[in-house]
Design a protein around this motif. Structure first.
Motif, PDB file in Angstrom:
ATOM      1  N   GLU A 109      -2.571 -16.805   3.659  1.00 49.07           N
ATOM      2  CA  GLU A 109      -3.135 -16.128   2.495  1.00 49.07           C
ATOM      3  C   GLU A 109      -3.365 -17.111   1.348  1.00 49.07           C
ATOM      4  N   THR A 351      -6.196 -12.473   6.098  1.00 46.80           N
ATOM      5  CA  THR A 351      -5.736 -12.174   4.744  1.00 46.80           C
ATOM      6  C   THR A 351      -6.050 -10.750   4.301  1.00 46.80           C
ATOM      7  N   SER A 372       4.507 -15.389   7.843  1.00 47.97           N
ATOM      8  CA  SER A 372       4.511 -14.457   6.715  1.00 47.97           C
ATOM      9  C   SER A 372       3.443 -13.404   6.941  1.00 47.97           C
ATOM     10  N   SER A 375      -0.082 -10.055   1.898  1.00 44.10           N
ATOM     11  CA  SER A 375       0.286  -8.979   0.973  1.00 44.10           C
ATOM     12  C   SER A 375      -0.572  -7.733   1.172  1.00 44.10           C
ATOM     13  N   SER A 376      -1.771  -7.915   1.759  1.00 43.58           N
ATOM     14  CA  SER A 376      -2.649  -6.757   1.976  1.00 43.58           C
ATOM     15  C   SER A 376      -2.066  -5.762   2.968  1.00 43.58           C
ATOM     16  N   CYS A 378       0.574  -4.299   2.777  1.00 46.45           N
ATOM     17  CA  CYS A 378       1.203  -3.235   1.994  1.00 46.45           C
ATOM     18  C   CYS A 378       0.221  -2.121   1.633  1.00 46.45           C
ATOM     19  N   PRO A 397       6.514  -9.081   2.241  1.00 41.74           N
ATOM     20  CA  PRO A 397       5.820  -8.968   0.954  1.00 41.74           C
ATOM     21  C   PRO A 397       6.643  -8.138  -0.028  1.00 41.74           C
ATOM     22  N   SER A 398       6.595  -8.496  -1.291  1.00 33.97           N
ATOM     23  CA  SER A 398       7.429  -7.826  -2.291  1.00 33.97           C
ATOM     24  C   SER A 398       7.109  -6.345  -2.442  1.00 33.97           C
TER      25      SER A 398
END
Length: 546
Positions: A109, A351, A372, A375-376, A378, A397-398
């Motif tokens: 990403e 990504t 990892s 983040s997408s 989520c 991801p946070s």
């Protein structure tokens, strides 16, 4: 960064033995560099496969794995063979030292964002240069002087853009260095295999002859197998002009699919699993009604970009292949409900996969090398099942808590890489089954007690401190109660601190107001009494009368 013992067994063995060879055994590399390459640890630790539920933490499993390769390849222990191999991989040692200095590999990403940022900078620069060229010349400025001014301004724009691009170029260059390092590992392993074969068989000529014969036979087999399968030809003839919806070619030892498959536009289900396919033709884009594609257990290294044109595809199974990456166009298959890419060599996911596959309910990415999650992910609000066990995940991801539909989550066997979970984990309120076994998690997130629907939980082989072992033994309900009480205690403590702060502020405010009032009062009195020495206080009324 260290070579995977499963993929590069000989290379891992030799690198693990470097400290025992002494400073003079590796030309061009000093003792200090050897120490960087192999920190103080058991000599063959890097060769041990990741711990399983039955052997994690068992020192004997480490030694048995180390002995295993020496039993299988006894010539590795020979000093001359080991010295020869060490010289052959000096480039790997040096490159690994450099990479350890530069830092870990950036995630996919970050690389994608860096490339996008470079494109934005280039576009902005082009616009600035265009505006610079088209800017009108003031009437009081000489033509030559104006050209010099424009040239200077152009150079300034280019320098500013280049300075801005440096950071993003560094990210991409680091990624390229890691890619080159992986290629270097493959080449080094091939060199070591060749050295070992020479040591194993002194008759190098006989070995070479046998190898040549093997290659010739393989070529002959390939020529024979290039002939189209009769079943496939018959099926194509049958399908022409007919509305065939389902085709099952599983287990036919197929090496390729004819381009003509793309003409069966009525096809809804295609099963080509358990064959020897090395690629899928681009013509698959013609299967505009395809809803299910099963290409599991083949030899696929890539998927065609044209797969993104399968707008009706709901189920895609490409597990058990040799895929190293998924095409970005797979994000265009917006009707996907199930995606299985397990048991491949993937290091990352596209990504934007989460932004596009909003209807995805089941995602299987286990048995890969994924470091990892983008983040997408989520944003996959429909996702109910996520299986990511046996990967190299360093963290989640946070905003993972946004997956409020998630019911099954398997994060087991990420081993030394996964050490903690984000605080938003407690927002997965629909979660029913969770497997966190075989990781390095020391504490569950404080919000864990909010997982009211959780009924199945596996925490084995983790160095857990929170909750303590005696609570874990009592089962999932006891764990939820413990974590809920802990969370409540934290909230109470925070509330207590907040109240104390408010009281302190209130007292401080009262004192400030009192002090301010007293100061104003004293000031007024002082002004009233503060006449010049020897005189009397001034009275405005009297002054007016006088």
């Amino acid at each position: 960064m260290d070579p995977n013992p499963k993929s590069f067994p000989i290379l891992s063995y030799v690198l693990a033995r470097l400290p025992s060879l002494g400073p003079g055994s590796k030309p061009g590399i000093s003792t200090s560099e050897v120490d960087i390459e192999q920190p103080a640890s058991p000599p063959l630790k890097s060769l041990v496969p990741p711990p399983s539920s039955s052997s994690s933490g068992d020192p004997s499993s480490s030694s048995s794995a180390a002995v295993q390769i020496e039993d299988d390849m006894p010539h590795l222990a020979h000093p001359k063979v080991l010295a020869s191999m060490t010289r052959a991989i000096s480039d790997v040692s040096q490159t690994r030292s450099v990479l350890k200095t530069l830092g870990p590999r950036p995630d996919h990403e970050a690389v994608d964002k860096a490339r996008a940022k470079l494109m934005d900078i280039e576009a902005s620069l082009a616009k600035q240069l265009e505006e610079n060229v088209l800017s009108p010349r003031p009437s009081d400025v000489d033509r030559l002087e104006w050209r010099a001014h424009l040239s200077e301004r152009e150079n300034e724009c280019r320098k500013a853009a280049e300075k801005e691009k440096q950071v993003y170029k560094a990210v991409i260059q680091l990624e390229e260095m890691h890619d080159a390092y992986e290629r270097l590992l493959k080449e080094a392993e091939e060199r070591l295999v060749k050295i070992y074969r020479q040591a194993e068989d002194s008759a190098a000529t006989a070995t070479a002859t046998a190898t040549e014969e093997f290659d010739e036979n393989a070529e002959e087999d390939e020529v024979v197998n290039e002939e189209p399968n009769e079943d496939v030809i018959g099926l194509l003839h049958e399908a022409s002009g007919k509305g065939v919806e389902r085709v099952n070619l599983s287990g036919r030892r197929l090496r390729f699919l004819p381009e003509a498959f793309g003409r069966i536009r009525s096809l809804v289900v295609l099963d080509v699993s358990s064959n020897q396919l090395e690629f899928i033709p681009d013509s698959i884009a013609g299967l505009e009604n395809l809803e299910e594609l099963n290409a599991a257990s083949n030899l696929l290294e890539i998927l065609p970009d044209s797969i993104g044109l399968l707008q009706k595809l709901k189920i895609l199974n490409v597990s058990g292949n040799k895929l190293v990456a998924l095409p970005d166009t797979i994000c265009h298959c917006r009707s996907l409900v199930e995606l299985d890419v397990s048991f491949n060599n993937l290091a990352y996911l596209p990504t934007n996969i989460g932004y596009e596959l909003v209807f995805l309910q089941k995602l299987s990415i286990q048995l890969n090398k994924i470091r990892s999650l983008p983040s997408s992910v989520c944003e996959m609000k429909s996702l109910r099942s996520l299986d990511a066990h046996f990967n190299e995940l360093h963290a989640l991801p946070s905003m993972i808590g946004k997956l409020t539909s998630l019911e099954i989550l398997n994060l087991s066997s990420n081993f030394s890489d996964l050490t903690e979970l984000p605080d938003t984990f407690g927002d997965l309120t629909n979660l029913k089954e969770l497997d966190l076994s075989n990781n390095q998690i020391h504490a569950l997130p404080d919000t864990f007690g909010r997982l009211d629907n959780l009924t199945k939980l596996n925490l084995e082989q983790n160095p857990l401190v929170i909750p303590p072992a005696e609570v874990v033994k009592e089962g999932v309900e006891a764990i939820k109660v413990f974590m809920a009480k802990r969370w409540l205690d934290i909230l109470v403590e925070e509330e207590r601190k907040s109240m104390l702060e408010m009281q302190e502020q209130s007292q401080t405010g009262w004192l400030t107001r009192s002090t301010s009032w007293l100061k104003n009062y004293v000031t007024n009195v002082s002004e009233y009494l503060g006449s010049p020495r020897g005189g009397s206080p001034k009275d405005p009324f009297l002054d007016q009368q006088l």
